[in-house]
Enzyme design. Structure first.
Site, PDB file in Angstrom:
ATOM      1  N   GLU A 102      61.542  37.540  14.335  1.00  0.00           N
ATOM      2  CA  GLU A 102      62.321  37.624  15.580  1.00  0.00           C
ATOM      3  C   GLU A 102      63.294  36.455  15.639  1.00  0.00           C
ATOM      4  O   GLU A 102      63.036  35.384  15.065  1.00  0.00           O
ATOM      5  CB  GLU A 102      61.349  37.577  16.775  1.00  0.00           C
ATOM      6  N   GLU A 248      57.687  46.452  23.854  1.00  0.00           N
ATOM      7  CA  GLU A 248      56.963  46.092  25.081  1.00  0.00           C
ATOM      8  C   GLU A 248      57.754  46.534  26.312  1.00  0.00           C
ATOM      9  O   GLU A 248      58.041  45.728  27.208  1.00  0.00           O
ATOM     10  CB  GLU A 248      56.636  44.591  25.102  1.00  0.00           C
ATOM     11  N   GLU A 382      52.543  43.863  16.324  1.00  0.00           N
ATOM     12  CA  GLU A 382      52.455  42.434  16.671  1.00  0.00           C
ATOM     13  C   GLU A 382      50.981  42.077  16.768  1.00  0.00           C
ATOM     14  O   GLU A 382      50.273  42.630  17.623  1.00  0.00           O
ATOM     15  CB  GLU A 382      53.178  42.120  17.989  1.00  0.00           C
ATOM     16  N   GLN A 431      54.318  35.608  13.455  1.00  0.00           N
ATOM     17  CA  GLN A 431      55.530  36.097  12.849  1.00  0.00           C
ATOM     18  C   GLN A 431      55.686  35.452  11.480  1.00  0.00           C
ATOM     19  O   GLN A 431      55.019  34.465  11.196  1.00  0.00           O
ATOM     20  CB  GLN A 431      56.716  35.766  13.738  1.00  0.00           C
TER      21      GLN A 431
END
Ligand code: AHR
Length: 578
Positions: A102, A248, A382, A431
């Site tokens: 991200e 989300e 995630e 991540q």
């Protein structure tokens, strides 16, 4: 003990875990949080009965993780495993080893992108050291550009010679230079040999904007957008294998109700097309809808709404995956330290991470009702440990250390995904670099590989291998009021017929002798690697990068049995040669 009885006991334990998992914290949006644009509230739900009562009720702490095999009890420090290679399950999709990058802190800028003029060795602005490390991991796919960032990303700002300078309000409010955009991401994927998982902007974008992005990336015909892509340096269409429709959307992605999201998602599914001629028949782009972020009624309603609609979907829209997010955090805001902790925090985090299994079971059961053929994958895009920011770091950058505890956490989750391989066909750890449970940490020209990196490296043989059930008495590791299975294990057969066995010893102080009975294979030899560390919070640093690195483990094969010793707090992978 006959299998049937043992299997019932396993169900009791899972039931206990499910009850406990209602203790999970609830995240709520709040306009008052200046840092992350959102705040977190502690749960209002009641405390559930402790599963340890269920555990205590089990004779000799018997927890059988496996199918159809009975296992005689041995001495406490010796555990017998049974693997029957003639029995097999689903393919463990290599995509469960996916990554997530991200625009957040130093995840992309500094971690991947340093720019072509940097003194740090790079290829067209992308760090060579990071590329080499990721290439060695055989990363199957990378999810990009977010995360919460994706729902505020406008792709046009990240193409062409003049990049718009914008802000990153989700993550520290810093400048977003947009110097890493579509072409740079695709170049990076090409350098590490991974597939693209693009998350399009549903929250603040439009179907039109997303449709144009996909046309820009994938059209082969001479449309205005395809010509613009060529003028920007890439005449050939890009491949986009996975499309995330929002992120989300129940929270940072727009705080939508399930019904509102559903109608948005259908529109995106219909109009955001992939035009790449190479993806019309084989390698069609798979569309992943936003799914649940927990196990309470709010989340079951979300899964139910999307999957119920899917059951009756028409030709005009489709999905191939439902996303699920689940971090190991224990409580919000994330407050557990990532380094400098003791056994109590070690055991609490591992207990919490094992809730992944109950969550997958819960949402898979709903999916099974509407999709019994399991056409829609559960995509855990995630997951990972989320701890307190490292002191001195920008709290919006989600910087944390990565210890042997994270290596064990990763192994436990990968094993859970493998056991649910028929439904969980993709996952993305959060991540990839410098953010949360990262593979790699960088500081200017320095780079260090984390314990989690080494777990992913050791698990490479499980990519696309066929799951083989393992039966064993896991025993119990107890610390204070926490009781956990002492061992975890999975097995798989690769395409060359080699058997691979992974065994995790959660106990931080006791070694375990393993004796594995191997049926369905004439075992000749075995070899493997183990990852352990001196302390529960041991980490690799730029100055001491080799504290937690895999070492060869000695494994003996005799009369069809495999014998090896597991160090405390260790992850071990061995291969058995037929
Ligand atoms: O990974 C950090 C953030 O966690 C992501 O941006 C978001 O999707 C999730 O809440």
């Amino acid at each position: 003990m006959p299998f049937k009885i043992a299997y019932k006991l396993e169900l009791m334990v899972h039931c206990g875990r499910r009850q406990r998992s209602t203790i999970r914290a609830t995240r709520v949006a709040s306009p008052e949080c200046p840092l992350l644009s959102r705040c977190f509230a502690l749960p209002l739900r009641g405390m559930a009965p402790s599963a340890s009562r269920v555990m205590r009720a089990l004779p000799a702490s018997f927890v059988l993780i496996g199918m159809g095999l009975s296992v005689p009890a041995l001495a406490a420090d010796k555990v017998e495993l049974s693997v029957d290679v003639s029995r097999s399950g689903a393919k463990i999709d290599r995509n469960i080893f996916g990554q997530f990058a991200e625009h957040l802190g130093h995840g992309v800028y500094d971690g991947v992108w340093v720019g072509p003029d940097s003194n740090i060795p790079n290829t067209r602005g992308i760090r060579n050291d990071v590329v080499a490390a990721l290439k060695a991991l055989k990363v199957p796919n990378v999810r990009w550009p977010g995360g919460c960032f994706a729902d505020e990303y406008h792709w046009r700002k990240g193409i062409g010679p003049q990049r718009a300078v914008t802000l990153n309000p989700n993550w520290g409010g810093v400048i977003e230079p947009n110097t890493f955009g579509t072409h740079e991401f695709m170049d990076f994927l090409n350098q590490i040999d991974a597939d693209a998982y693009i998350s399009v902007n549903v929250g603040s974008g439009t179907p039109h904007e997303a449709a144009e992005w996909l046309e820009y990336m994938t059209a082969a015909q001479a449309t205005t957008l395809a010509k613009e892509r060529a003028a920007n340096g890439h005449p050939a269409p890009y491949k986009v294998l996975y499309l995330g429709i929002g992120n989300e959307s129940w929270d940072c992605g727009g705080n939508m109700t399930p019904d509102y999201y559903l109608s948005q998602m259908k529109t995106y599914s219909r109009f955001v097309r992939n035009f790449n001629p190479a993806q019309q028949d084989k390698q069609q782009m798979l569309k992943i809808a936003v799914g649940p972020g927990g196990d309470g009624p709010r989340w079951t309603e979300w899964t139910e709404t999307v999957m119920k609609a899917y059951q009756h979907h028409t030709w005009s829209w489709d999905i191939n995956g439902l996303s699920m997010h689940n971090y190991t955090v224990v409580k919000w805001p994330p407050s557990y330290a990532s380094v400098g902790f003791e056994e109590t925090e070690y055991s609490q985090i591992l207990k919490s991470t094992m809730e992944m299994d109950g969550l997958i079971r819960k949402h898979s059961a709903i999916m099974d009702m509407y999709d019994p053929d399991k056409k829609v994958a559960l995509v855990v895009d995630e997951w990972g440990g989320w701890y307190a920011p490292l002191p001195g770091s920008n709290p919006g950058f989600l910087v944390q250390q990565n210890s042997i505890r994270d290596a064990i956490l990763a192994a436990l989750n990968l094993n859970i995904f493998a056991r649910h391989a028929d439904r969980v066909r993709m996952a993305n750890i959060a991540q990839m670099i410098n953010v949360l449970q990262a593979m790699i940490m960088t500081d200017k020209e320095k780079m260090v590989l984390t314990p989690t990196y080494y777990v992913f490296k050791m698990y490479m043989p499980f990519q696309d291998a066929t799951f083989v059930p393992v039966a064993f008495d896991a025993g119990t590791y107890t610390h204070g009021n926490i009781s956990l299975p002492r061992l975890d294990a999975i097995a798989a057969r690769d395409t060359a017929g080699k058997l691979w066995l992974e065994i995790t010893n959660l106990d931080p102080t006791q070694a375990v002798e393993i004796e594995a009975n191997l049926a369905g294979i004439t075992a000749k030899s075995a070899a493997g690697e183990t990852l352990t560390a001196p302390k529960v919070d041991s980490v690799n640093t730029f100055d001491a990068p080799n504290t937690v690195v895999p070492k060869p483990v000695s494994a003996k094969v005799q009369s069809g049995k495999l014998a090896l010793k597991l160090e405390p707090k260790s992850v071990t992978v061995v291969s058995v040669e037929p």
